[in-house]
Write an enzyme that holds these catalytic residues in place. Structure first.
Site, PDB file in Angstrom:
ATOM      1  N   ASN A  31      39.048  33.473  45.943  1.00 53.14           N
ATOM      2  CA  ASN A  31      39.675  33.686  44.643  1.00 53.14           C
ATOM      3  C   ASN A  31      39.108  34.920  43.951  1.00 53.14           C
ATOM      4  OD1 ASN A  31      40.851  33.531  42.149  1.00 53.14           O
ATOM      5  ND2 ASN A  31      40.276  31.420  41.740  1.00 53.14           N
ATOM      6  N   ASP A  32      37.883  34.813  43.455  1.00 59.34           N
ATOM      7  CA  ASP A  32      37.332  35.895  42.635  1.00 59.34           C
ATOM      8  C   ASP A  32      37.256  37.240  43.363  1.00 59.34           C
ATOM      9  OD1 ASP A  32      37.010  34.228  40.460  1.00 59.34           O
ATOM     10  OD2 ASP A  32      35.066  33.518  41.163  1.00 59.34           O
ATOM     11  N   ILE A  33      37.031  37.202  44.684  1.00 62.59           N
ATOM     12  CA  ILE A  33      36.868  38.462  45.408  1.00 62.59           C
ATOM     13  C   ILE A  33      38.186  39.197  45.590  1.00 62.59           C
ATOM     14  CG2 ILE A  33      34.767  37.812  46.628  1.00 62.59           C
ATOM     15  CD1 ILE A  33      36.547  37.118  49.036  1.00 62.59           C
ATOM     16  N   THR A  34      39.295  38.565  45.160  1.00 60.21           N
ATOM     17  CA  THR A  34      40.584  39.244  45.237  1.00 60.21           C
ATOM     18  C   THR A  34      41.175  39.470  43.849  1.00 60.21           C
ATOM     19  OG1 THR A  34      41.800  37.159  45.321  1.00 60.21           O
ATOM     20  CG2 THR A  34      41.101  38.095  47.422  1.00 60.21           C
ATOM     21  N   THR A  86      33.837  31.769  38.818  1.00 57.18           N
ATOM     22  CA  THR A  86      33.544  32.463  37.569  1.00 57.18           C
ATOM     23  C   THR A  86      34.344  31.898  36.413  1.00 57.18           C
ATOM     24  OG1 THR A  86      35.187  34.070  38.178  1.00 57.18           O
ATOM     25  CG2 THR A  86      32.909  34.676  38.564  1.00 57.18           C
TER      26      THR A  86
END
Lengths: 98, 448
Positions: free
Chosen positions: B374-377, B415
């Site tokens: 999720n967050d890394i994209t 996050t």
């Protein structure tokens, strides 16, 4: 051994570590953490050293606990690393067969 | 305070450790690095065991510890590897702390080295166990209410206590500095979570290493100094690499985690989400020329790596699709987490690429298959200067023609941020367990 000699050894070792670790491929960062964590159990020697000249029961007990937890760290750490590294292995064997 | 150690044997052991770390440079030599490490530490332990008094006591502690350690390591699941490393690391810190305590009680210890090693040791211990508890899901809250001023204040009190102890080596000051360091471990690690977790784990690894070195200074043991320096540096470099991957400084991670957005009111019901069935996904992927797979922590939780490999191999062999895996440096909960899992599934290395190697290939890809990431994209990292992850390099999945996202629900990443990617025009969501969804895609691909 005096402090400055020890400091020299410390800094030179840090340089060796620096150049080795930058060369390590990112895909092996997890085993690196695990192996280096297990190796840091070498601190067990410190407990041996204190135990060697300890007369009192209290100090012996503390040293016993220290050796115990360092030993869990060492054996558990290497066993976990072994499990991780085993996963990187089978593919190579296939590569050789090809 | 000396145990028998011959300089030549110490040299040999240090060489074992250096070669052990060096072995991890390439996957081919990786398996020997563990064996070299074991040989080194066995040699070190057996040589000193021969020469010390109270051998039986020491040996029995080692045996009990070995049984516990090996039992735990065999029993844990593969998804639990990050917390296992954290827990073992914490025990290393505890050992270092106990050694410092006994050295202090012996009353002939060094007044500068010993408090430093005690503080580092107990910090590692409490920090690692908070990290362990968070990864294990025992603690869900982040201690955001602990302000960074308190942490910095505690740190200064710690320094003062150390100085005080150096001038008046009384037991009470030693207790105070240990207590403060213990609390500091909890409060510093407690505020950090999610994608910052790999940094914490790497950093705690470094503190154990440095602590071994400091203990080496306490007992004048060259081997401990050498090994500790090696490991300390290794942990710090890992932490640095992880920080770079998130465009953060180590200081900001430790003392100033960016304020996370509140989780309310982020969801806008007007936003349209397009969903797809596994059959749709199989159809799209079967007709693609190039697919990039982006795994994240969700893949680890669902243990989807094996079925993911089936899918990739099917696409390559039956449909002649070019398949690549893109791994973000902080994907997962420890450095290199995804690589371990993909290696477990026996996915060849040549299909796996790092962030910088693959990021400009998304524009030429037909499908980006995001599984449990999720967050890394999250494009907010580029567009929203106020977001918690602003400035973090992300995988540009939205540049590919179609983005397929496998997710259990519309929940946030670690996050707590919403991800605009979910509402993008070219995004299709596949709701469900990563493993089940991928398995259904495989089934459909087989029958198509």
């Amino acid at each position: 051994m005096d402090f400055s000699t020890e400091l020299i050894i410390f800094i030179l070792s840090a340089f060796i570590g620096y150049y080795i670790v930058w060369g390590i491929t990112p895909s092996l960062h997890a085993p690196l953490m695990s192996v280096s964590n297990a190796i840091s159990g070498i601190v067990i020697l410190g407990a041996f050293s204190v135990l060697n000249d300890s007369p009192s029961d209290l100090i012996s007990t503390i040293c016993f606990l220290a050796i115990l937890s360092a030993s869990v760290n060492i054996f558990g750490g290497f066993a976990v690393s072994q499990r991780m590294l085993k996963m990187f292995k089978p593919h190579q064997n296939k590569g050789r067969k090809k | 305070m000396n145990i028998y150690s011959s300089p030549l044997i110490n040299l040999a052991i240090a060489c074992f450790f250096i070669l052990s770390l060096r072995g991890l440079t390439f996957p081919k030599s990786a398996h020997r690095s563990n064996i070299l490490g074991i040989m080194g530490i066995c040699l070190a332990i057996s040589i000193s065991l021969i020469s010390i008094r109270h051998q039986f006591l020491a040996l029995s502690a080692i045996v009990i510890g070995a049984i516990i350690g090996i039992y735990i390591s065999q029993k844990i699941k593969l998804t639990a590897l990050p917390q296992a490393v954290a827990a073992f690391n914490g025990l290393g810190g505890l050992a270092a702390f106990l050694i410092s305590c006994s050295a202090v009680l012996e009353e002939n210890s060094d007044i500068i080295d010993t408090p430093v090693s005690a503080a580092l040791g107990i910090f590692t211990f409490s920090g690692s166990f908070i990290a362990f508890a968070k990864l294990q899901g025992l603690i869900k809250i982040n201690f955001h209410q602990i302000s960074q001023t308190i942490n910095i204040g505690l740190f200064f009190i710690l320094i003062l206590a150390m100085l005080r102890y150096a001038y008046h080596p009384e037991l009470i000051y030693f207790c105070i500095l240990s207590g403060i360091s213990f609390i500091l471990g909890i409060s510093v690690t407690g505020r950090i979570g999610g994608a910052d977790m790999p940094i914490v784990i790497a950093l705690l690894n470094a503190t154990t290493g440095l602590d071994s070195a400091v203990i080496g200074f306490v007992i004048n043991n060259i081997l401990l100094i050498t090994t500790g320096a090696l490991i300390g540096v290794s942990g710090m470099i890992l932490a640095y690499i992880m920080c770079q991957a998130m465009n953060r400084s180590l200081f900001s991670v430790l003392f100033n985690p960016k304020a996370l957005q509140t989780e309310t009111d982020v969801f806008d019901n007007d936003k349209i989400i397009k969903t797809a069935s596994p059959a749709d996904a199989a159809f799209i992927m079967g007709n693609a020329r190039k697919i990039i797979i982006v795994p994240g922590y969700g893949m680890a939780v669902a243990q989807a790596q094996h079925v993911l490999k089936q899918m990739a191999m099917l696409l390559i062999k039956k449909y002649n699709v070019e398949v690549k895996f893109a791994i973000h440096p902080v994907a997962g909960r420890m450095p290199g987490h995804m690589n371990v899992l993909l290696a477990e599934a026996d996915i060849p290395y040549e299909y796996i690429f790092g962030l910088s190697d693959i990021n400009n290939e998304f524009s030429s890809a037909d499908v980006a298959y995001v599984i449990g990431a999720n967050d890394i994209t999250n494009p907010l990292a580029k567009t929203d200067a106020t977001s918690a992850i602003f400035g973090m390099p992300i995988l540009d999945v939205s540049k590919s023609k179609t983005v397929l996202i496998v997710k259990r629900s519309l929940s946030f990443g670690y996050t707590g941020l919403d991800n605009p990617l979910f509402y993008a025009d070219n995004t299709l969501m596949l709701f469900g367990d990563a493993q089940k969804v991928t398995a259904e895609i495989v089934k459909d691909l087989e029958h198509q």
